[in-house]
Write a protein that holds these residues in place. Structure first.
Motif, PDB file in Angstrom:
ATOM      1  N   PRO A   1       0.833  -1.204   0.000  1.00 26.41           N
ATOM      2  CA  PRO A   1       0.000   0.000   0.000  1.00 26.41           C
ATOM      3  C   PRO A   1       0.867   1.253   0.000  1.00 26.41           C
ATOM      4  O   PRO A   1       1.945   1.272   0.594  1.00 26.41           O
ATOM      5  CB  PRO A   1      -0.792  -0.097   1.302  1.00 26.41           C
ATOM      6  CG  PRO A   1      -0.653  -1.506   1.751  1.00 26.41           C
ATOM      7  CD  PRO A   1       0.626  -2.030   1.171  1.00 26.41           C
ATOM      8  N   VAL A   2       0.402   2.305  -0.664  1.00 24.36           N
ATOM      9  CA  VAL A   2       1.141   3.568  -0.713  1.00 24.36           C
ATOM     10  C   VAL A   2       1.394   4.095   0.699  1.00 24.36           C
ATOM     11  O   VAL A   2       2.418   4.706   0.963  1.00 24.36           O
ATOM     12  CB  VAL A   2       0.392   4.606  -1.581  1.00 24.36           C
ATOM     13  CG1 VAL A   2       0.946   6.000  -1.395  1.00 24.36           C
ATOM     14  CG2 VAL A   2       0.486   4.210  -3.037  1.00 24.36           C
ATOM     15  N   SER A   3       0.473   3.799   1.624  1.00 28.01           N
ATOM     16  CA  SER A   3       0.644   4.271   2.995  1.00 28.01           C
ATOM     17  C   SER A   3       1.902   3.697   3.650  1.00 28.01           C
ATOM     18  O   SER A   3       2.422   4.274   4.595  1.00 28.01           O
ATOM     19  CB  SER A   3      -0.577   3.925   3.832  1.00 28.01           C
ATOM     20  OG  SER A   3      -0.788   2.524   3.856  1.00 28.01           O
ATOM     21  N   LEU A   4       2.417   2.594   3.134  1.00 26.21           N
ATOM     22  CA  LEU A   4       3.651   1.992   3.654  1.00 26.21           C
ATOM     23  C   LEU A   4       4.865   2.318   2.788  1.00 26.21           C
ATOM     24  O   LEU A   4       5.922   1.714   2.950  1.00 26.21           O
ATOM     25  CB  LEU A   4       3.493   0.475   3.767  1.00 26.21           C
ATOM     26  CG  LEU A   4       2.423  -0.021   4.735  1.00 26.21           C
ATOM     27  CD1 LEU A   4       2.312  -1.534   4.668  1.00 26.21           C
ATOM     28  CD2 LEU A   4       2.718   0.440   6.147  1.00 26.21           C
ATOM     29  N   MET A   5       4.710   3.266   1.875  1.00 27.85           N
ATOM     30  CA  MET A   5       5.778   3.609   0.947  1.00 27.85           C
ATOM     31  C   MET A   5       7.048   4.021   1.688  1.00 27.85           C
ATOM     32  O   MET A   5       8.148   3.651   1.292  1.00 27.85           O
ATOM     33  CB  MET A   5       5.328   4.731   0.011  1.00 27.85           C
ATOM     34  CG  MET A   5       6.337   5.081  -1.053  1.00 27.85           C
ATOM     35  SD  MET A   5       5.673   6.211  -2.294  1.00 27.85           S
ATOM     36  CE  MET A   5       5.489   7.713  -1.359  1.00 27.85           C
ATOM     37  N   GLY A   6       6.924   4.776   2.763  1.00 30.60           N
ATOM     38  CA  GLY A   6       8.094   5.219   3.525  1.00 30.60           C
ATOM     39  C   GLY A   6       8.919   4.055   4.025  1.00 30.60           C
ATOM     40  O   GLY A   6      10.148   4.050   3.936  1.00 30.60           O
ATOM     41  N   VAL A   7       8.255   3.022   4.530  1.00 29.76           N
ATOM     42  CA  VAL A   7       8.943   1.832   5.024  1.00 29.76           C
ATOM     43  C   VAL A   7       9.662   1.136   3.873  1.00 29.76           C
ATOM     44  O   VAL A   7      10.826   0.753   3.987  1.00 29.76           O
ATOM     45  CB  VAL A   7       7.937   0.868   5.692  1.00 29.76           C
ATOM     46  CG1 VAL A   7       8.609  -0.438   6.074  1.00 29.76           C
ATOM     47  CG2 VAL A   7       7.299   1.523   6.899  1.00 29.76           C
ATOM     48  N   GLY A   8       8.957   0.997   2.736  1.00 28.95           N
ATOM     49  CA  GLY A   8       9.568   0.345   1.574  1.00 28.95           C
ATOM     50  C   GLY A   8      10.781   1.094   1.066  1.00 28.95           C
ATOM     51  O   GLY A   8      11.787   0.500   0.688  1.00 28.95           O
ATOM     52  N   LEU A   9      10.702   2.416   1.097  1.00 29.35           N
ATOM     53  CA  LEU A   9      11.835   3.212   0.617  1.00 29.35           C
ATOM     54  C   LEU A   9      13.023   3.140   1.571  1.00 29.35           C
ATOM     55  O   LEU A   9      14.171   3.162   1.137  1.00 29.35           O
ATOM     56  CB  LEU A   9      11.398   4.664   0.393  1.00 29.35           C
ATOM     57  CG  LEU A   9      10.420   4.841  -0.765  1.00 29.35           C
ATOM     58  CD1 LEU A   9       9.867   6.253  -0.785  1.00 29.35           C
ATOM     59  CD2 LEU A   9      11.066   4.502  -2.092  1.00 29.35           C
ATOM     60  N   LYS A  10      12.747   3.015   2.856  1.00 35.01           N
ATOM     61  CA  LYS A  10      13.843   2.849   3.818  1.00 35.01           C
ATOM     62  C   LYS A  10      14.555   1.529   3.578  1.00 35.01           C
ATOM     63  O   LYS A  10      15.779   1.447   3.649  1.00 35.01           O
ATOM     64  CB  LYS A  10      13.320   2.923   5.247  1.00 35.01           C
ATOM     65  CG  LYS A  10      12.996   4.331   5.677  1.00 35.01           C
ATOM     66  CD  LYS A  10      12.473   4.373   7.087  1.00 35.01           C
ATOM     67  CE  LYS A  10      12.044   5.783   7.436  1.00 35.01           C
ATOM     68  NZ  LYS A  10      11.419   5.864   8.750  1.00 35.01           N
ATOM     69  N   LEU A  11      13.784   0.489   3.284  1.00 32.57           N
ATOM     70  CA  LEU A  11      14.401  -0.805   2.965  1.00 32.57           C
ATOM     71  C   LEU A  11      15.195  -0.700   1.668  1.00 32.57           C
ATOM     72  O   LEU A  11      16.292  -1.245   1.552  1.00 32.57           O
ATOM     73  CB  LEU A  11      13.332  -1.891   2.838  1.00 32.57           C
ATOM     74  CG  LEU A  11      12.607  -2.268   4.124  1.00 32.57           C
ATOM     75  CD1 LEU A  11      11.453  -3.212   3.809  1.00 32.57           C
ATOM     76  CD2 LEU A  11      13.560  -2.902   5.111  1.00 32.57           C
ATOM     77  N   GLY A  12      14.635   0.012   0.699  1.00 29.30           N
ATOM     78  CA  GLY A  12      15.325   0.198  -0.571  1.00 29.30           C
ATOM     79  C   GLY A  12      16.609   0.989  -0.419  1.00 29.30           C
ATOM     80  O   GLY A  12      17.572   0.795  -1.159  1.00 29.30           O
ATOM     81  N   ALA A  13      16.648   1.902   0.560  1.00 27.78           N
ATOM     82  CA  ALA A  13      17.844   2.712   0.793  1.00 27.78           C
ATOM     83  C   ALA A  13      19.038   1.843   1.151  1.00 27.78           C
ATOM     84  O   ALA A  13      20.178   2.170   0.827  1.00 27.78           O
ATOM     85  CB  ALA A  13      17.583   3.737   1.888  1.00 27.78           C
ATOM     86  N   ARG A  14      18.772   0.737   1.782  1.00 31.32           N
ATOM     87  CA  ARG A  14      19.873  -0.184   2.119  1.00 31.32           C
ATOM     88  C   ARG A  14      20.417  -0.872   0.876  1.00 31.32           C
ATOM     89  O   ARG A  14      21.592  -1.165   0.778  1.00 31.32           O
ATOM     90  CB  ARG A  14      19.389  -1.222   3.117  1.00 31.32           C
ATOM     91  CG  ARG A  14      19.080  -0.619   4.459  1.00 31.32           C
ATOM     92  CD  ARG A  14      18.666  -1.655   5.431  1.00 31.32           C
ATOM     93  NE  ARG A  14      18.342  -1.016   6.702  1.00 31.32           N
ATOM     94  CZ  ARG A  14      17.954  -1.669   7.758  1.00 31.32           C
ATOM     95  NH1 ARG A  14      17.827  -2.985   7.707  1.00 31.32           N
ATOM     96  NH2 ARG A  14      17.677  -1.032   8.864  1.00 31.32           N
ATOM     97  N   LEU A  15      19.518  -1.104  -0.102  1.00 31.66           N
ATOM     98  CA  LEU A  15      19.941  -1.781  -1.330  1.00 31.66           C
ATOM     99  C   LEU A  15      20.540  -0.811  -2.342  1.00 31.66           C
ATOM    100  O   LEU A  15      21.481  -1.138  -3.047  1.00 31.66           O
ATOM    101  CB  LEU A  15      18.747  -2.504  -1.962  1.00 31.66           C
ATOM    102  CG  LEU A  15      18.085  -3.589  -1.121  1.00 31.66           C
ATOM    103  CD1 LEU A  15      16.808  -4.067  -1.801  1.00 31.66           C
ATOM    104  CD2 LEU A  15      19.034  -4.740  -0.880  1.00 31.66           C
ATOM    105  N   PHE A  16      19.961   0.393  -2.419  1.00 26.68           N
ATOM    106  CA  PHE A  16      20.377   1.387  -3.411  1.00 26.68           C
ATOM    107  C   PHE A  16      20.588   2.738  -2.737  1.00 26.68           C
ATOM    108  O   PHE A  16      19.816   3.675  -2.959  1.00 26.68           O
ATOM    109  CB  PHE A  16      19.323   1.532  -4.514  1.00 26.68           C
ATOM    110  CG  PHE A  16      18.924   0.239  -5.119  1.00 26.68           C
ATOM    111  CD1 PHE A  16      19.760  -0.423  -5.998  1.00 26.68           C
ATOM    112  CD2 PHE A  16      17.709  -0.343  -4.805  1.00 26.68           C
ATOM    113  CE1 PHE A  16      19.396  -1.625  -6.552  1.00 26.68           C
ATOM    114  CE2 PHE A  16      17.339  -1.551  -5.353  1.00 26.68           C
ATOM    115  CZ  PHE A  16      18.181  -2.202  -6.231  1.00 26.68           C
ATOM    116  N   PRO A  17      21.603   2.883  -1.921  1.00 24.91           N
ATOM    117  CA  PRO A  17      21.765   4.117  -1.148  1.00 24.91           C
ATOM    118  C   PRO A  17      21.979   5.365  -1.995  1.00 24.91           C
ATOM    119  O   PRO A  17      21.606   6.456  -1.592  1.00 24.91           O
ATOM    120  CB  PRO A  17      22.981   3.838  -0.269  1.00 24.91           C
ATOM    121  CG  PRO A  17      23.664   2.670  -0.879  1.00 24.91           C
ATOM    122  CD  PRO A  17      22.636   1.918  -1.667  1.00 24.91           C
TER     123      PRO A  17
END
Length: 122
Positions: A66-82
């Motif tokens: 859900p878009v409402s969890l986008m922040g969490v997903g992007l934080k996880l993505g930051a670890r993969l693609f800083p």
């Protein structure tokens, strides 16, 4: 008929005396409420991240959140693609606010031999 056309029609009804200014005001207020509901209803509701192996064309990852969890997903993505995550996050936030949908990000990582795509979906 667009909202501005409907407003003009209401104003003409007031001008011609077919409805009172008070009735016209209520009609215009109702138009505004409906327009807001429509904009909110058409906003993207999910974020899909898809990672495809370029050699086999098979999906390695295909996740929808859900878009409402986008922040969490992007934080996880930051670890993969800083390197690119903050710019992507800003673009995605703007796209959600404006109601955009479709493919928002597309990158080929030739070192890993994969394609990464991010979609906003209604």
């Amino acid at each position: 008929m667009s909202t501005s056309d409907e407003r003009l029609r209401i104003l003409k009804l007031i001008e011609s005396g077919q409805i009172s200014a008070e009735e016209g005001g209520r009609l215009i207020e109702t138009l505004d409420i409906e327009a807001t509901r429509t904009r909110v209803a058409n906003r993207p509701r999910s974020l899909r991240i898809q990672v495809t192996d370029l050699a086999t064309r098979r999906h390695k990852v295909n996740v929808t959140i859900p878009v409402s969890l986008m922040g969490v997903g992007l934080k996880l993505g930051a670890r993969l693609f800083p390197r690119t995550t903050e710019a992507i996050a800003d673009d995605l936030r703007r796209a959600v606010e404006t109601g955009a949908s479709g493919r928002m990000f597309d990158m080929q990582d030739l070192e890993e031999n994969e394609r990464i795509e991010i979609f906003l979906e209604v």
